[in-house]
Design a protein around this motif. Structure first.
Motif, PDB file in Angstrom:
ATOM      1  N   SER A 216       0.698  -1.195   0.035  1.00  0.00           N
ATOM      2  CA  SER A 216       0.017  -0.019   0.279  1.00  0.00           C
ATOM      3  C   SER A 216       0.749   1.277   0.075  1.00  0.00           C
ATOM      4  N   LEU A 217       0.473   2.334  -0.490  1.00  0.00           N
ATOM      5  CA  LEU A 217       1.269   3.451  -1.029  1.00  0.00           C
ATOM      6  C   LEU A 217       0.820   4.586  -0.497  1.00  0.00           C
ATOM      7  N   ILE A 218       1.446   5.602  -0.040  1.00  0.00           N
ATOM      8  CA  ILE A 218       0.956   7.017   0.319  1.00  0.00           C
ATOM      9  C   ILE A 218       2.069   7.997  -0.294  1.00  0.00           C
ATOM     10  N   VAL A 219       1.633   8.713  -1.245  1.00  0.00           N
ATOM     11  CA  VAL A 219       2.014   9.442  -2.163  1.00  0.00           C
ATOM     12  C   VAL A 219       2.101  10.906  -1.769  1.00  0.00           C
ATOM     13  N   ILE A 220       3.204  11.600  -1.290  1.00  0.00           N
ATOM     14  CA  ILE A 220       3.007  12.740  -0.621  1.00  0.00           C
ATOM     15  C   ILE A 220       3.580  13.876  -1.753  1.00  0.00           C
ATOM     16  N   GLY A 221       2.777  15.062  -2.035  1.00  0.00           N
ATOM     17  CA  GLY A 221       3.208  16.013  -3.096  1.00  0.00           C
ATOM     18  C   GLY A 221       2.402  17.118  -3.201  1.00  0.00           C
ATOM     19  N   HIS A 222       2.553  18.028  -4.163  1.00  0.00           N
ATOM     20  CA  HIS A 222       1.761  19.243  -4.144  1.00  0.00           C
ATOM     21  C   HIS A 222       1.289  19.209  -5.722  1.00  0.00           C
ATOM     22  N   ASP A 223       1.679  18.357  -6.465  1.00  0.00           N
ATOM     23  CA  ASP A 223       1.416  18.301  -7.767  1.00  0.00           C
ATOM     24  C   ASP A 223       0.124  17.689  -8.114  1.00  0.00           C
ATOM     25  N   MET A 224      -0.964  18.666  -8.046  1.00  0.00           N
ATOM     26  CA  MET A 224      -2.208  17.773  -8.347  1.00  0.00           C
ATOM     27  C   MET A 224      -2.701  17.104  -9.393  1.00  0.00           C
ATOM     28  N   GLY A 225      -1.846  17.724 -10.479  1.00  0.00           N
ATOM     29  CA  GLY A 225      -2.385  17.218 -11.569  1.00  0.00           C
ATOM     30  C   GLY A 225      -1.591  15.762 -11.858  1.00  0.00           C
ATOM     31  N   LEU A 226      -0.390  15.777 -11.263  1.00  0.00           N
ATOM     32  CA  LEU A 226       0.431  14.502 -11.206  1.00  0.00           C
ATOM     33  C   LEU A 226      -0.335  13.501 -10.344  1.00  0.00           C
ATOM     34  N   LEU A 227      -0.766  13.836  -9.171  1.00  0.00           N
ATOM     35  CA  LEU A 227      -1.408  12.855  -8.216  1.00  0.00           C
ATOM     36  C   LEU A 227      -2.816  12.235  -9.022  1.00  0.00           C
ATOM     37  N   ALA A 228      -3.259  13.339  -9.555  1.00  0.00           N
ATOM     38  CA  ALA A 228      -4.758  12.677 -10.081  1.00  0.00           C
ATOM     39  C   ALA A 228      -4.375  11.436 -11.014  1.00  0.00           C
TER      40      ALA A 228
END
Ligand code: SF4
Length: 345
Positions: A216-228
């Protein structure tokens, strides 16, 4: 928070409950993470987003018990498959890292030891948990398999980090992060130092590896486009608080919290030119948060009640939760007016 899963499994692998983390300063404690709760389900990818300083990385380091002084955990519970991480001894924690929880850190490329060959760094991780490996050929094969999983060629086995590109170094960090098949991997801004094309490829690799080995993975970021493009659900943080959590398509199609709406509005579009949204208002002193809602000094819809009471997490539908008084039934008319304002803006 009692949010619902959408990854297919109902098995909770990570349960963070009421976690609070402070940084002590001579002027008083800075509240970095303020009583947040969330669950991560088996096989799920959860995105943790928010602006710099909102507490995303501190949350990750808190979960991994890696918060360094003057930071400290005030209270909370962090359970991985039912085991309380906060109760582990130093030795138990050492064993738990890489096997129960592993971190792909921010600036991971610089976390590699420049004086050690790639193979030795991965062997270090394996042998620190499984002891000296006598079958060198089997060890080499195992590392080749890891390389294949993250899209690296075998020729880097004997190389030093400085001989690799940024994307390759990042893939080595992913290989190390998943080498011992941990239950949960946390990738903290793991691709932000890469150029945009490589960023997307490496992020995709991360999710493919996750699916292949079933972590299971938690991805922390601020790039909403990439996370989407890579996560199942998104949790939005503001000033140490979790203000909204929902499946990724809900958040993008219908963001509810005024802060999430501003975040979504700030995603650049190649289809239309739009002016940059400016968030009016001021950010508060993190040692002295405002009464009531943490976002009220910047919120375009704040009214008197927002200063009186802190909004609790409201379940809007079975998959979508938001911490905002506008979604309290008694303020329905105010919510309609606020949404009409958004539609006309
Ligand atoms: Fe804005 Fe009030 Fe909602 Fe906070 S509770 S986000 S101040 S409307």
């Amino acid at each position: 928070m009692s949010e619902q899963n959408r990854s297919g499994s109902d098995r909770v692998v990570l349960n963070v409950d009421n976690l609070r983390i402070h940084y002590a300063t001579p002027q008083g404690d800075v509240i970095a993470v303020s009583d947040i709760s969330f669950k991560l389900y088996e096989g799920e990818t959860l995105g943790l987003v928010g602006e710099s300083g909102c507490g995303k990385s501190t949350t990750a380091y808190g979960i991994l018990q890696l918060v360094q002084p003057p930071g400290y955990i005030v209270h909370g519970s962090i359970e991985v498959e039912g085991a309380e991480v906060l109760d582990l001894t130093e030795e138990e924690l050492r064993k738990f890292r890489w096997t129960g929880l592993s971190l792909i850190p921010q600036g991971a490329m610089n976390s590699l030891n420049p004086t050690m060959r790639v193979k030795d760094q991965i062997i270090d991780v394996i042998e620190s948990h499984e002891g000296k490996q006598s079958d060198k050929e089997a060890l080499r094969e195992r590392i080749y398999n890891l390389f294949a999983q993250v899209g690296l060629p075998n020729r880097i086995y004997n190389m030093y980090p400085h001989e690799l590109s940024g994307g390759m170094k990042q893939r080595v960090c992913i290989a190390m992060g998943v080498a011992l098949h941990p239950t949960v991997v946390i990738a903290d801004e793991a691709t932000s130092a890469l150029d945009v094309v490589v960023q997307r490829i490496v992020a995709q690799t991360l999710v493919e590896v996750k699916d292949e080995i079933g972590v299971s993975l938690i991805v922390i970021g601020h790039d909403m486009g990439l996370l989407a493009q890579i996560v199942d659900r998104i949790a939005v943080m503001y000033a140490g608080k979790m203000v909204e959590i929902a499946p990724v398509e809900n958040i993008y199609a219908k963001p509810l919290h005024p802060y999430t709406q501003l975040l979504i509005d700030s995603i650049p579009s190649i289809k239309e030119r739009k002016p940059l949204k400016i968030t009016e208002g001021i950010t508060h002193d993190p040692r002295n948060p405002p009464s009531g809602c943490i976002f009220r000094l910047r919120c375009p819809f704040a009214w008197e009640h927002c200063a009186v009471e802190e909004p609790s997490q409201i379940i809007v539908d079975e998959k979508h939760e938001v911490a905002c008084h506008l979604f309290d039934e008694q303020f329905e008319e105010r919510r309609s007016n606020a949404f009409a304002t958004i539609a006309n803006s």
